[in-house]
Design a protein around this motif. Structure first.
Motif, PDB file in Angstrom:
ATOM      1  N   VAL A  44       0.856  -1.187   0.000  1.00  0.00           N
ATOM      2  CA  VAL A  44       0.000   0.000   0.000  1.00  0.00           C
ATOM      3  C   VAL A  44       0.895   1.242   0.000  1.00  0.00           C
ATOM      4  N   ALA A  45       0.329   2.353  -0.396  1.00  0.00           N
ATOM      5  CA  ALA A  45       1.087   3.606  -0.448  1.00  0.00           C
ATOM      6  C   ALA A  45       1.652   3.935   0.926  1.00  0.00           C
ATOM      7  N   ARG A  46       2.884   4.397   0.944  1.00  0.00           N
ATOM      8  CA  ARG A  46       3.549   4.784   2.188  1.00  0.00           C
ATOM      9  C   ARG A  46       3.841   6.278   2.125  1.00  0.00           C
ATOM     10  N   ALA A  47       3.373   7.008   3.123  1.00  0.00           N
ATOM     11  CA  ALA A  47       3.455   8.469   3.108  1.00  0.00           C
ATOM     12  C   ALA A  47       4.884   8.982   2.937  1.00  0.00           C
ATOM     13  N   GLY A  51       4.502   9.555  -2.752  1.00  0.00           N
ATOM     14  CA  GLY A  51       3.938   9.168  -4.038  1.00  0.00           C
ATOM     15  C   GLY A  51       4.748   8.147  -4.827  1.00  0.00           C
ATOM     16  N   ALA A  52       5.995   7.937  -4.456  1.00  0.00           N
ATOM     17  CA  ALA A  52       6.814   6.939  -5.156  1.00  0.00           C
ATOM     18  C   ALA A  52       6.367   5.537  -4.748  1.00  0.00           C
ATOM     19  N   GLU A  53       6.606   4.574  -5.629  1.00  0.00           N
ATOM     20  CA  GLU A  53       6.211   3.192  -5.350  1.00  0.00           C
ATOM     21  C   GLU A  53       7.244   2.459  -4.498  1.00  0.00           C
ATOM     22  N   ARG A  54       8.516   2.835  -4.645  1.00  0.00           N
ATOM     23  CA  ARG A  54       9.602   2.132  -3.965  1.00  0.00           C
ATOM     24  C   ARG A  54      10.570   3.129  -3.326  1.00  0.00           C
ATOM     25  N   ASP A  55      11.213   2.685  -2.234  1.00  0.00           N
ATOM     26  CA  ASP A  55      12.237   3.542  -1.644  1.00  0.00           C
ATOM     27  C   ASP A  55      13.555   3.324  -2.393  1.00  0.00           C
ATOM     28  N   ILE A  56      14.592   4.007  -1.967  1.00  0.00           N
ATOM     29  CA  ILE A  56      15.867   3.992  -2.688  1.00  0.00           C
ATOM     30  C   ILE A  56      16.448   2.575  -2.795  1.00  0.00           C
ATOM     31  N   HIS A  57      16.235   1.745  -1.779  1.00  0.00           N
ATOM     32  CA  HIS A  57      16.762   0.380  -1.796  1.00  0.00           C
ATOM     33  C   HIS A  57      15.863  -0.551  -2.603  1.00  0.00           C
ATOM     34  N   GLU A  58      14.574  -0.377  -2.465  1.00  0.00           N
ATOM     35  CA  GLU A  58      13.611  -1.260  -3.126  1.00  0.00           C
ATOM     36  C   GLU A  58      13.625  -1.125  -4.647  1.00  0.00           C
ATOM     37  N   LYS A  59      14.030   0.020  -5.135  1.00  0.00           N
ATOM     38  CA  LYS A  59      14.004   0.204  -6.593  1.00  0.00           C
ATOM     39  C   LYS A  59      15.257  -0.336  -7.281  1.00  0.00           C
ATOM     40  N   ASP A  60      16.248  -0.731  -6.502  1.00  0.00           N
ATOM     41  CA  ASP A  60      17.506  -1.224  -7.062  1.00  0.00           C
ATOM     42  C   ASP A  60      17.555  -2.753  -6.951  1.00  0.00           C
ATOM     43  N   PHE A  61      17.187  -3.434  -8.039  1.00  0.00           N
ATOM     44  CA  PHE A  61      17.136  -4.895  -8.032  1.00  0.00           C
ATOM     45  C   PHE A  61      18.509  -5.502  -7.763  1.00  0.00           C
TER      46      PHE A  61
END
Length: 124
Positions: A44-47, A51-61
């Motif tokens: 779910v959306a995290r304040a 508005g981004a879907e992923r944080d800095i770590h989550e977006k880096d596969f």
């Protein structure tokens, strides 16, 4: 060798300097990085992400994959670790109840000694 030196330093920092208790058990819930990456998208959306879907770590596969590898090395080379594989051999995520049952097998002796367990089973 580099990782071992880091783990030794971290253990000294946590236990000798900060006085944190040593854990009786560490359970690694192992989720293959491709599944973990998909699960993040389903959150779910995290304040705090504004508005981004992923944080800095989550977006880096690549980062997620390396973290997974590092934890597996830690769990297979250090005492006091159990690994719970959360996906089947086909790469499908197991059900929450199946994963929960496997975690229970890892921790039950710590939270419910044999005597308590036999009394508990009689009550159920």
């Amino acid at each position: 060798a580099k990782m071992s030196k880091f783990n030794d330093w971290l253990a000294r920092l946590e236990h000798d300097i900060y006085g944190l208790p040593k854990s009786a058990l560490n359970v690694l819930l192992s989720i293959p990085p491709p599944i973990a990456y998909e699960l993040v998208a389903a959150k779910v959306a995290r304040a705090y992400l504004e508005g981004a879907e992923r944080d800095i770590h989550e977006k880096d596969f690549y980062y997620l994959t390396n973290v997974s590898k590092a934890f597996h090395v830690l769990a297979t080379t250090q005492p006091g670790w159990q690994i719970v594989e959360c996906a089947d051999e086909g790469g499908r995520l197991l059900s929450e109840s199946h994963i929960s049952d496997m975690v229970w097998v890892c921790v039950r002796d710590l939270v419910m000694p044999d005597v308590m367990r036999s009394n508990f089973m009689c009550l159920v």
